[in-house]
Design a protein around this motif. Sequence first.
Motif, mmCIF file in Angstrom:
data_model
loop_
_atom_site.group_PDB
_atom_site.id
_atom_site.type_symbol
_atom_site.label_atom_id
_atom_site.label_comp_id
_atom_site.label_asym_id
_atom_site.label_seq_id
_atom_site.Cartn_x
_atom_site.Cartn_y
_atom_site.Cartn_z
ATOM 1 N N PRO A 195 0.896 -0.991 -0.066
ATOM 2 C CA PRO A 195 0.108 0.081 0.146
ATOM 3 C C PRO A 195 0.983 1.307 -0.008
ATOM 4 O O PRO A 195 0.294 2.303 -0.403
ATOM 5 C CB PRO A 195 -0.667 -0.030 1.333
ATOM 6 N N ARG A 196 2.064 1.187 0.512
ATOM 7 C CA ARG A 196 2.924 2.282 0.506
ATOM 8 C C ARG A 196 3.622 2.629 -0.868
ATOM 9 O O ARG A 196 4.243 3.832 -1.155
ATOM 10 C CB ARG A 196 3.964 2.215 1.525
ATOM 11 N N LEU A 197 3.527 1.752 -1.799
ATOM 12 C CA LEU A 197 4.283 1.902 -3.134
ATOM 13 C C LEU A 197 3.577 2.564 -4.200
ATOM 14 O O LEU A 197 2.304 2.413 -4.357
ATOM 15 C CB LEU A 197 4.793 0.655 -3.587
ATOM 16 N N LEU A 198 4.238 3.110 -4.907
ATOM 17 C CA LEU A 198 3.615 3.789 -6.171
ATOM 18 C C LEU A 198 4.420 4.262 -7.184
ATOM 19 O O LEU A 198 5.780 4.254 -6.925
ATOM 20 C CB LEU A 198 2.883 5.294 -5.572
ATOM 21 N N CYS A 199 3.987 4.513 -8.515
ATOM 22 C CA CYS A 199 4.799 4.822 -9.529
ATOM 23 C C CYS A 199 4.437 6.178 -9.898
ATOM 24 O O CYS A 199 3.429 6.200 -10.624
ATOM 25 C CB CYS A 199 4.903 3.719 -10.637
ATOM 26 N N ASP A 200 5.353 7.122 -9.937
ATOM 27 C CA ASP A 200 4.956 8.625 -10.387
ATOM 28 C C ASP A 200 6.176 8.956 -11.296
ATOM 29 O O ASP A 200 6.637 8.159 -11.905
ATOM 30 C CB ASP A 200 5.154 9.449 -9.029
ATOM 31 N N GLU A 201 6.054 10.195 -11.669
ATOM 32 C CA GLU A 201 6.719 10.722 -12.861
ATOM 33 C C GLU A 201 8.473 10.507 -12.398
ATOM 34 O O GLU A 201 9.164 10.075 -13.227
ATOM 35 C CB GLU A 201 6.735 12.211 -13.004
ATOM 36 N N LEU A 242 2.959 -2.241 -11.961
ATOM 37 C CA LEU A 242 2.906 -0.772 -11.405
ATOM 38 C C LEU A 242 3.787 -0.060 -12.049
ATOM 39 O O LEU A 242 3.816 1.360 -12.391
ATOM 40 C CB LEU A 242 3.171 -0.899 -9.900
ATOM 41 N N LEU A 243 5.213 -0.548 -12.683
ATOM 42 C CA LEU A 243 6.207 -0.039 -13.317
ATOM 43 C C LEU A 243 5.594 0.084 -14.741
ATOM 44 O O LEU A 243 6.414 0.733 -15.584
ATOM 45 C CB LEU A 243 7.332 -0.589 -12.800
#
Length: 294
Positions: A195-201, A242-243
């Motif tokens: 839940p803490r992981l994300l793929c941003d710019e 996600l990536l």
Amino acid sequence: MRRLIEKQVLGLTGLSLQGVNYHEPRGDIGLYGPDSMVWRVHADFTSMLCGGVSALLLQMLEPMTLAGVWDHSNFREDMLGRLRRTAQFISGTSFGPRSDALALVEKVRRIHGHIAGHCADGRPYYANDPQLLTWVHVTEVSSFLKGYMQYKGALSDEEQDRYLTESALTARLLGAEDIPTTRVQVEDYLQTMRPRLLCDERTEEVRDVLLRGFAGAPQLVPMFKLFMAAGVDLLPVWAADLLDLPMRGLKRRMVRQSVSSTAAVLRWAVRDSASIRARQRVASLPLSGNGLSV
């Protein structure tokens, strides 16, 4: 030809930076020793490089880890240098004599002491945060283990858990806490972190820098792109998605076959790796080229 290949391979490792004397003092087993699972798993260049790429991609999904790299690293201009420095720490703490291994740990702790800032969302971070150190460690060792199982050989459940338990020593020396030390604990930990992981710019830019290969080292680009694809293959499916780096079917099989073929050549060529030097140090006897990997 063999020596040329060996030179190219060793140029990617920490041996190219000097600073660790793997030959002396004679008989010094370092932090782990020749009977350890750490020596066994970390001795294979192919699986370690594939696992290292996978670990880096996974690490950058955690916003605080990404912010530290983004704010305090020149990875965009010198990805090869970053790879070498990371490789030096891993090989030095794995195979170096105890004094050199501990000196590398202290050096990293000092560097981390100056790395702090704020994430894109405003949360503060600092590199010596025990929980961030645990995240980095888990992504590395779980990826190294996957790489070994894919490209070197099968390990029993007990051997895998022993590797995870042993390798936690370096993480503890760096300051990590609550370190998972079994396969089940690692899987539970990764699921807890999701839940803490994300793929941003910024994550996408790190991904794209890796995909492009090394600036200034065009001869390494084809091989590294292959190992990059192998690193993606080692990612958990949810992380690859996600990536936006899906790896499916025919492409996955082609990558695995190509890496396995390349690995055979590299293992034939490399006869002066950190692991070989360490075994010479411990045995106090010269070793002939025996196919051991970096």
